[in-house]
Design a protein around this motif. Structure first.
Motif, PDB file in Angstrom:
ATOM      1  N   VAL A   1      93.716  69.786   9.616  1.00  0.00           N
ATOM      2  CA  VAL A   1      92.437  69.012   9.404  1.00  0.00           C
ATOM      3  C   VAL A   1      93.020  67.459   8.931  1.00  0.00           C
ATOM      4  CG1 VAL A   1      90.818  68.689   7.724  1.00  0.00           C
ATOM      5  CG2 VAL A   1      91.350  71.075   8.411  1.00  0.00           C
ATOM      6  N   VAL A   2      93.942  67.236   8.354  1.00  0.00           N
ATOM      7  CA  VAL A   2      94.440  65.978   7.930  1.00  0.00           C
ATOM      8  C   VAL A   2      95.049  65.358   9.328  1.00  0.00           C
ATOM      9  CG1 VAL A   2      96.259  64.821   6.837  1.00  0.00           C
ATOM     10  CG2 VAL A   2      95.396  66.525   5.607  1.00  0.00           C
ATOM     11  N   PHE A   3      95.802  66.254  10.091  1.00  0.00           N
ATOM     12  CA  PHE A   3      95.956  65.693  11.500  1.00  0.00           C
ATOM     13  C   PHE A   3      94.847  65.145  12.354  1.00  0.00           C
ATOM     14  CE2 PHE A   3      96.931  66.152  15.879  1.00  0.00           C
ATOM     15  CZ  PHE A   3      97.895  65.300  15.975  1.00  0.00           C
ATOM     16  N   ASN A   4      93.732  66.026  12.188  1.00  0.00           N
ATOM     17  CA  ASN A   4      92.553  65.733  13.136  1.00  0.00           C
ATOM     18  C   ASN A   4      91.939  64.453  12.349  1.00  0.00           C
ATOM     19  OD1 ASN A   4      92.866  67.858  15.043  1.00  0.00           O
ATOM     20  ND2 ASN A   4      91.601  69.212  13.725  1.00  0.00           N
ATOM     21  N   ILE A   5      91.916  64.423  11.232  1.00  0.00           N
ATOM     22  CA  ILE A   5      91.139  63.155  10.620  1.00  0.00           C
ATOM     23  C   ILE A   5      92.035  61.944  10.845  1.00  0.00           C
ATOM     24  CG2 ILE A   5      90.635  62.001   8.208  1.00  0.00           C
ATOM     25  CD1 ILE A   5      89.894  64.876   7.250  1.00  0.00           C
ATOM     26  N   VAL A   6      93.364  61.840  10.782  1.00  0.00           N
ATOM     27  CA  VAL A   6      94.048  60.682  11.017  1.00  0.00           C
ATOM     28  C   VAL A   6      94.000  60.510  12.487  1.00  0.00           C
ATOM     29  CG1 VAL A   6      96.524  59.828  11.214  1.00  0.00           C
ATOM     30  CG2 VAL A   6      95.796  61.297   9.182  1.00  0.00           C
TER      31      VAL A   6
ATOM     32  N   ALA B   1      91.498  56.882  16.690  1.00  0.00           N
ATOM     33  CA  ALA B   1      90.802  56.533  17.991  1.00  0.00           C
ATOM     34  C   ALA B   1      89.631  55.729  17.397  1.00  0.00           C
ATOM     35  CB  ALA B   1      90.100  57.931  18.254  1.00  0.00           C
ATOM     36  N   VAL B   2      88.878  55.680  16.278  1.00  0.00           N
ATOM     37  CA  VAL B   2      87.962  54.731  15.953  1.00  0.00           C
ATOM     38  C   VAL B   2      88.486  53.500  15.772  1.00  0.00           C
ATOM     39  CG1 VAL B   2      86.381  53.999  13.993  1.00  0.00           C
ATOM     40  CG2 VAL B   2      86.479  56.747  14.807  1.00  0.00           C
ATOM     41  N   VAL B   3      89.582  53.154  15.220  1.00  0.00           N
ATOM     42  CA  VAL B   3      90.156  51.906  15.121  1.00  0.00           C
ATOM     43  C   VAL B   3      90.213  51.221  16.560  1.00  0.00           C
ATOM     44  CG1 VAL B   3      92.087  50.592  14.476  1.00  0.00           C
ATOM     45  CG2 VAL B   3      91.031  52.113  12.539  1.00  0.00           C
ATOM     46  N   ALA B   4      90.815  52.333  17.462  1.00  0.00           N
ATOM     47  CA  ALA B   4      91.047  51.650  18.884  1.00  0.00           C
ATOM     48  C   ALA B   4      90.028  51.275  19.441  1.00  0.00           C
ATOM     49  CB  ALA B   4      91.862  52.572  19.427  1.00  0.00           C
ATOM     50  N   VAL B   5      88.927  52.018  19.257  1.00  0.00           N
ATOM     51  CA  VAL B   5      87.662  51.719  20.082  1.00  0.00           C
ATOM     52  C   VAL B   5      87.074  50.432  19.503  1.00  0.00           C
ATOM     53  CG1 VAL B   5      85.107  52.400  20.249  1.00  0.00           C
ATOM     54  CG2 VAL B   5      86.911  54.155  20.656  1.00  0.00           C
ATOM     55  N   VAL B   6      86.898  50.233  17.911  1.00  0.00           N
ATOM     56  CA  VAL B   6      86.533  49.071  17.446  1.00  0.00           C
ATOM     57  C   VAL B   6      87.303  48.040  17.977  1.00  0.00           C
ATOM     58  CG1 VAL B   6      86.217  47.893  15.241  1.00  0.00           C
ATOM     59  CG2 VAL B   6      85.509  50.042  15.650  1.00  0.00           C
ATOM     60  N   THR B   7      88.726  48.092  17.963  1.00  0.00           N
ATOM     61  CA  THR B   7      89.545  47.024  18.517  1.00  0.00           C
ATOM     62  C   THR B   7      89.181  46.557  19.818  1.00  0.00           C
ATOM     63  OG1 THR B   7      91.018  47.524  16.946  1.00  0.00           O
ATOM     64  CG2 THR B   7      91.836  46.136  18.695  1.00  0.00           C
ATOM     65  N   SER B   8      89.093  47.347  20.656  1.00  0.00           N
ATOM     66  CA  SER B   8      88.597  47.123  22.226  1.00  0.00           C
ATOM     67  C   SER B   8      87.411  46.281  22.077  1.00  0.00           C
ATOM     68  CB  SER B   8      88.634  48.475  22.733  1.00  0.00           C
ATOM     69  OG  SER B   8      90.013  49.117  22.928  1.00  0.00           O
ATOM     70  N   VAL B   9      86.387  46.980  21.458  1.00  0.00           N
ATOM     71  CA  VAL B   9      85.031  46.005  21.598  1.00  0.00           C
ATOM     72  C   VAL B   9      85.347  44.731  21.044  1.00  0.00           C
ATOM     73  CG1 VAL B   9      82.923  46.146  20.424  1.00  0.00           C
ATOM     74  CG2 VAL B   9      83.731  48.406  21.361  1.00  0.00           C
ATOM     75  N   VAL B  10      85.703  44.687  19.902  1.00  0.00           N
ATOM     76  CA  VAL B  10      85.932  43.173  19.273  1.00  0.00           C
ATOM     77  C   VAL B  10      86.728  42.384  20.322  1.00  0.00           C
ATOM     78  CG1 VAL B  10      87.307  41.931  17.687  1.00  0.00           C
ATOM     79  CG2 VAL B  10      85.992  43.782  17.114  1.00  0.00           C
ATOM     80  N   PHE B  11      87.822  42.835  21.089  1.00  0.00           N
ATOM     81  CA  PHE B  11      88.519  41.890  22.002  1.00  0.00           C
ATOM     82  C   PHE B  11      87.681  41.620  23.277  1.00  0.00           C
ATOM     83  CE2 PHE B  11      92.498  43.109  19.535  1.00  0.00           C
ATOM     84  CZ  PHE B  11      92.949  42.022  19.545  1.00  0.00           C
ATOM     85  N   SER B  12      87.070  42.543  23.419  1.00  0.00           N
ATOM     86  CA  SER B  12      86.070  42.526  24.839  1.00  0.00           C
ATOM     87  C   SER B  12      84.980  41.360  24.786  1.00  0.00           C
ATOM     88  CB  SER B  12      85.485  43.961  25.392  1.00  0.00           C
ATOM     89  OG  SER B  12      84.660  43.763  26.183  1.00  0.00           O
ATOM     90  N   ALA B  13      84.466  41.402  23.329  1.00  0.00           N
ATOM     91  CA  ALA B  13      83.430  40.437  23.117  1.00  0.00           C
ATOM     92  C   ALA B  13      84.252  38.989  23.212  1.00  0.00           C
ATOM     93  CB  ALA B  13      83.051  40.796  21.728  1.00  0.00           C
ATOM     94  N   ARG B  14      85.224  38.957  22.384  1.00  0.00           N
ATOM     95  CA  ARG B  14      86.100  37.747  22.422  1.00  0.00           C
ATOM     96  C   ARG B  14      86.385  37.245  24.116  1.00  0.00           C
ATOM     97  NH1 ARG B  14      90.735  37.070  18.145  1.00  0.00           N
ATOM     98  NH2 ARG B  14      89.713  34.928  17.796  1.00  0.00           N
ATOM     99  N   GLN B  15      86.965  38.235  24.861  1.00  0.00           N
ATOM    100  CA  GLN B  15      87.419  37.864  26.094  1.00  0.00           C
ATOM    101  C   GLN B  15      85.917  37.249  26.939  1.00  0.00           C
ATOM    102  OE1 GLN B  15      89.248  40.919  28.269  1.00  0.00           O
ATOM    103  NE2 GLN B  15      89.779  39.691  29.711  1.00  0.00           N
ATOM    104  N   THR B  16      84.862  37.866  26.749  1.00  0.00           N
ATOM    105  CA  THR B  16      83.652  37.632  27.511  1.00  0.00           C
ATOM    106  C   THR B  16      83.173  36.134  26.908  1.00  0.00           C
ATOM    107  OG1 THR B  16      82.915  40.104  27.635  1.00  0.00           O
ATOM    108  CG2 THR B  16      81.109  38.327  27.564  1.00  0.00           C
ATOM    109  N   ARG B  17      83.252  35.870  25.686  1.00  0.00           N
ATOM    110  CA  ARG B  17      82.942  34.695  25.134  1.00  0.00           C
ATOM    111  C   ARG B  17      83.884  33.511  25.616  1.00  0.00           C
ATOM    112  NH1 ARG B  17      82.305  36.205  20.051  1.00  0.00           N
ATOM    113  NH2 ARG B  17      84.313  35.745  19.332  1.00  0.00           N
ATOM    114  N   THR B  18      85.187  33.976  25.877  1.00  0.00           N
ATOM    115  CA  THR B  18      86.114  33.123  26.212  1.00  0.00           C
ATOM    116  C   THR B  18      85.912  32.748  27.695  1.00  0.00           C
ATOM    117  OG1 THR B  18      87.737  33.691  24.523  1.00  0.00           O
ATOM    118  CG2 THR B  18      88.635  32.733  26.827  1.00  0.00           C
ATOM    119  N   ALA B  19      85.685  33.703  28.512  1.00  0.00           N
ATOM    120  CA  ALA B  19      85.242  33.549  29.933  1.00  0.00           C
ATOM    121  C   ALA B  19      83.909  32.535  30.129  1.00  0.00           C
ATOM    122  CB  ALA B  19      85.255  34.685  30.577  1.00  0.00           C
TER     123      ALA B  19
END
Length: 178
Positions: free
Chosen positions: A5-10, A15-33
């Motif tokens: 259970v601990v392993f699944n939560i971690v 995964a959530v942090v990775a998705v949020v990071t991807s979205v943030v960087f994607s938005a920044r890249q779009t703005r920069t472009a």
């Protein structure tokens, strides 16, 4: 708590942090472009601004057009020299205005950089444009409407807007902000 259970939560949290990071960087890249597109368009259009010939036409429009010509015949009734200067200068700014209207260029950037010139040109050509709209009849009210809107936006900015932006940028840099 079971280790699976601990392993699944971690792993889920990672995964959530990775998705949020991807979205943030994607938005920044779009703005920069988008900003990169604005810069290239501004550089291309401002190339004309560096020519001596353009400034000669600009001076004619702002200093001599109204003094030497009657707006009663509209733009189409201008003599060759006046019409050449009118088209060279006015359609230059109209190009910027059209790009801004369709969202291809940041209108605030444009108006900040060219505010004084936009206002002086619009003031000089306004009577000629008004008469040309009348002469064109129904539908003629759209003649140079993008440029008119650009002039309206320029008039809304305070005269010292550029200085305020420079001071704001300095303050941000002093605080270590981008």
């Amino acid at each position: 708590m079971d280790s699976s259970v601990v392993f699944n939560i971690v792993t889920t949290a990672i995964a959530v942090v990775a998705v949020v990071t991807s979205v943030v960087f994607s938005a920044r890249q779009t703005r920069t472009a988008k900003h990169a597109n604005h810069i290239s368009v501004m550089v291309d259009l401002l190339a004309e601004f560096r020519s001596v010939e353009f400034h000669g036409h600009h001076d004619y429009v702002t200093l001599r057009l109204g003094a030497e010509n009657d707006p009663a015949a509209g733009v189409r009734g201008l003599p060759d020299e006046a019409r050449t200067s009118f088209y060279s200068v006015v359609y230059y700014y109209q190009s910027f205005a059209n790009l801004a209207v369709f969202g291809l260029l940041d209108e605030t950037l444009l108006v900040t950089v060219l505010r004084t010139r936009i206002l002086s040109v619009w003031e000089a050509i306004r009577p000629f444009v008004a008469r040309e709209r009348e002469l064109r009849g129904p539908g003629g009210g759209n003649y140079l409407s993008s440029f008119e809107e650009l002039a309206r936006l320029a008039a809304q900015l305070p005269p010292d807007h550029v200085r305020e932006r420079i001071a704001e940028i300095r303050r941000r840099r002093e605080r270590g902000l981008p």
